[in-house]
Design an enzyme around this catalytic site. Structure first.
Site, PDB file in Angstrom:
ATOM      1  N   LYS A 143      33.279   1.512  32.343  1.00  0.00           N
ATOM      2  CA  LYS A 143      33.498   0.964  30.998  1.00  0.00           C
ATOM      3  C   LYS A 143      34.281  -0.346  31.080  1.00  0.00           C
ATOM      4  O   LYS A 143      34.942  -0.628  32.095  1.00  0.00           O
ATOM      5  CB  LYS A 143      34.252   1.986  30.142  1.00  0.00           C
ATOM      6  CG  LYS A 143      35.659   2.320  30.662  1.00  0.00           C
ATOM      7  CD  LYS A 143      36.272   3.497  29.911  1.00  0.00           C
ATOM      8  CE  LYS A 143      37.661   3.819  30.420  1.00  0.00           C
ATOM      9  NZ  LYS A 143      38.203   5.061  29.804  1.00  0.00           N
ATOM     10  N   ARG A 162      42.731  13.163  20.840  1.00  0.00           N
ATOM     11  CA  ARG A 162      42.077  11.872  20.632  1.00  0.00           C
ATOM     12  C   ARG A 162      40.646  12.184  20.200  1.00  0.00           C
ATOM     13  O   ARG A 162      40.453  12.743  19.142  1.00  0.00           O
ATOM     14  CB  ARG A 162      42.165  11.050  21.939  1.00  0.00           C
ATOM     15  CG  ARG A 162      41.923   9.571  21.761  1.00  0.00           C
ATOM     16  CD  ARG A 162      42.147   8.787  23.058  1.00  0.00           C
ATOM     17  NE  ARG A 162      41.130   9.084  24.072  1.00  0.00           N
ATOM     18  CZ  ARG A 162      41.079   8.491  25.275  1.00  0.00           C
ATOM     19  NH1 ARG A 162      41.992   7.611  25.631  1.00  0.00           N
ATOM     20  NH2 ARG A 162      40.122   8.793  26.126  1.00  0.00           N
ATOM     21  N   TYR A 164      57.348 -23.466  27.346  1.00  0.00           N
ATOM     22  CA  TYR A 164      57.751 -23.287  25.943  1.00  0.00           C
ATOM     23  C   TYR A 164      59.072 -22.533  25.806  1.00  0.00           C
ATOM     24  O   TYR A 164      59.281 -21.495  26.452  1.00  0.00           O
ATOM     25  CB  TYR A 164      56.681 -22.494  25.198  1.00  0.00           C
ATOM     26  CG  TYR A 164      55.367 -23.218  25.034  1.00  0.00           C
ATOM     27  CD1 TYR A 164      55.308 -24.510  24.527  1.00  0.00           C
ATOM     28  CD2 TYR A 164      54.178 -22.589  25.375  1.00  0.00           C
ATOM     29  CE1 TYR A 164      54.090 -25.154  24.364  1.00  0.00           C
ATOM     30  CE2 TYR A 164      52.956 -23.220  25.211  1.00  0.00           C
ATOM     31  CZ  TYR A 164      52.922 -24.510  24.708  1.00  0.00           C
ATOM     32  OH  TYR A 164      51.715 -25.142  24.546  1.00  0.00           O
ATOM     33  N   MET A 201      49.214 -20.069  27.239  1.00  0.00           N
ATOM     34  CA  MET A 201      47.854 -19.554  27.073  1.00  0.00           C
ATOM     35  C   MET A 201      46.997 -19.786  28.314  1.00  0.00           C
ATOM     36  O   MET A 201      46.205 -18.916  28.697  1.00  0.00           O
ATOM     37  CB  MET A 201      47.185 -20.213  25.859  1.00  0.00           C
ATOM     38  CG  MET A 201      45.835 -19.599  25.516  1.00  0.00           C
ATOM     39  SD  MET A 201      45.001 -20.409  24.152  1.00  0.00           S
ATOM     40  CE  MET A 201      46.074 -20.046  22.790  1.00  0.00           C
TER      41      MET A 201
HETATM   42  C1  PLP Z   1      38.508   5.905  30.959  1.00  0.00           C
HETATM   43  C2  PLP Z   1      38.098   7.316  31.014  1.00  0.00           C
HETATM   44  C3  PLP Z   1      38.025   7.992  32.244  1.00  0.00           C
HETATM   45  C4  PLP Z   1      38.488   7.387  33.550  1.00  0.00           C
HETATM   46  O1  PLP Z   1      39.899   7.435  33.579  1.00  0.00           O
HETATM   47  P1  PLP Z   1      40.679   6.978  34.910  1.00  0.00           P
HETATM   48  O2  PLP Z   1      42.076   7.398  34.675  1.00  0.00           O
HETATM   49  O3  PLP Z   1      40.536   5.497  34.971  1.00  0.00           O
HETATM   50  O4  PLP Z   1      40.023   7.664  36.030  1.00  0.00           O
HETATM   51  C5  PLP Z   1      37.520   9.274  32.253  1.00  0.00           C
HETATM   52  N1  PLP Z   1      37.131   9.877  31.101  1.00  0.00           N
HETATM   53  C6  PLP Z   1      37.224   9.267  29.902  1.00  0.00           C
HETATM   54  C7  PLP Z   1      36.797   9.995  28.685  1.00  0.00           C
HETATM   55  C8  PLP Z   1      37.718   7.987  29.811  1.00  0.00           C
HETATM   56  O5  PLP Z   1      37.808   7.390  28.620  1.00  0.00           O
END
Ligand code: PLP
Length: 412
Positions: free
Chosen positions: A47, A145, A279, A327
């Site tokens: 992801k 969640r 800055y 930036m």
């Molecule tokens: C991001 C994510 C993972 C991977 O988590 P890591 O700690 O990076 O291994 C696994 N499952 C879900 C649902 C996630 O959102």
């Protein structure tokens, strides 16, 4: 004046800033993780552009090393991998009303469902597509969640089974996610495992026979063998970063950081003592000194919270960000040392060349290493290298590296 075609314009210069991505290290990490999880399959979580490393080349390398699944958050991320030619199993889990369910079904992507609204939409899309959807049901076993609450789980599993019998879906997985797997001994771990087993039993009573049961993320894959079930979903560990310094260094698990963030100095100049830097003038030179300009800033993912604290290797020594990260750039004070414009600055890497690590930056900025690598921005070129550490074993990783074209077809 005729416009210049976009493809003729220069893209970002690797000399300004580049994230060097070591695909051989990524493959070795996947192999090390597979060895650790024994009989369980491995899902490489790619992801958010593979945590900033580049989804397509990283997905390909992970597959080569034996990842039988890929995981994404959004359906668009999964569809992009299909468009790039990946044909293996794939799960995406973050859906909002409207889909694109049908596109995912037609692309043979497993879709995650956490509630009745999503089941209804996926069933309708499967009917429209004229083929069954592969659905994985997600239980909230305590993370709070995404996922279905225990009270609603019997209804969701029963409805999913009914849709399965009607031929519109196949339930391929029942899964969940940990809240505190990176805190060994945290009481929520055992509580979530118990809740997960109950969710599995409920699904079974509803008549479901999921092909994969999974709850483990990287920390659980690394430290909690009882959580591996049929599949582990590893993200950060694939990229060679430890999920938390408390559970160990990457090398403790046979992992090696995949990303090295490098830049070339854009300016080196002498400055008198008492000179304010960047800055707000939060840094003032303590005496006559040499200042070096690093052409990366918070828009490139260098955290502004690391102003005055972030570590950078320049000329063989650790320096500290002098004053604020802006930036597009920040300054380091080289003290009595000299450097030339164009010299290399290494913000982070595996650490064995003397450079800081993403974990060092995380500490400096008060965050986690996940955020450091994931936020490296679009202006930073990704440069893919693929050297065999086992054979070369060289310290001079830059010189030994063989750049790999992003679009190049590679086998074996
Ligand atoms: C991001 C994510 C993972 C991977 O988590 P890591 O700690 O990076 O291994 C696994 N499952 C879900 C649902 C996630 O959102």
């Amino acid at each position: 004046m005729s416009p210049v075609p976009a493809e003729a314009l220069p893209t970002s210069s690797p000399r300004r800033g580049r994230a060097v991505i070591d695909l051989a290290a990524l493959r070795a990490n996947v192999r090390a993780l597979r060895a650790r999880v024994g009989g369980a399959q491995l899902m490489a979580v790619v992801k958010s552009d593979a945590y900033g490393h580049g989804a397509i080349p990283c997905a390909r390398a992970a597959r080569e090393a034996g990842a039988t699944w890929l995981g994404t958050a959004t359906p668009e991320e999964a569809l992009a991998l299909r468009a790039a030619g990946d044909t293996g199993r794939m799960l995406c889990w973050l859906w909002t009303p409207g889909g694109p369910w049908r596109e995912a079904i037609e692309a043979d992507i497993d879709v995650s469902v956490s509630g009745m609204w999503a089941l209804d939409e996926v069933v309708a899309a499967a009917r429209a597509a004229g083929r069954p959807a592969r659905v994985q049901l997600k239980a909230d076993t305590g993370l709070g969640r995404n996922g279905c609450q225990p009270d609603d789980w019997p209804e969701l599993t029963a409805a999913a089974r009914a849709a399965e019998l009607a031929g519109t879906i196949a339930v391929t997985g029942v899964w969940s996610h940990f809240a505190c797997a990176d805190e060994p001994g945290h009481p929520s771990i055992a509580a979530q495992l118990t809740a997960y087993r109950e969710a599995l039993a409920t699904a079974e009573r509803a008549g479901l026979r999921p092909e994969v049961r999974h709850i483990a993320n990287s920390p659980a894959a690394l430290t909690l063998p009882e959580t591996h079930f049929d599949l582990v979903r590893t993200g950060i560990a694939v990229y060679g970063v430890s999920p938390a310094p408390e559970i160990g260094q990457p090398s403790d698990f046979g992992l090696r950081p995949v990303m090295t963030l490098r830049a070339n100095l854009a300016l080196v100049k002498r400055a008198p003592g008492g000179h304010g830097v960047s800055y707000g003038h939060h840094y003032v030179t303590p005496g006559e000194t040499t200042l070096a300009l690093v052409p990366l800033g918070y828009a490139d993912g260098v955290p502004r919270h690391a102003s005055g604290t972030g570590p950078v290797l320049v000329g063989g020594k650790w320096r500290t960000v002098a004053g604020r990260v802006a930036m597009d750039q920040f300054v380091v004070d080289l003290g009595g040392d000299s450097a030339a414009v164009g010299d290399e600055a290494v913000l982070f890497g595996p650490g064995d060349g003397g450079e800081p690590t993403a974990e060092d930056w995380a500490r400096a900025a008060g965050t986690i290493a996940y955020e450091i690598v994931t936020r490296i921005g679009k202006r930073v070129s990704r440069v893919y290298v693929d050297e065999d550490h086992g054979v070369h074993g060289t310290d001079d990783r830059g010189a030994a590296a063989r750049p790999v074209d992003d679009g190049e077809e590679r086998r074996g």
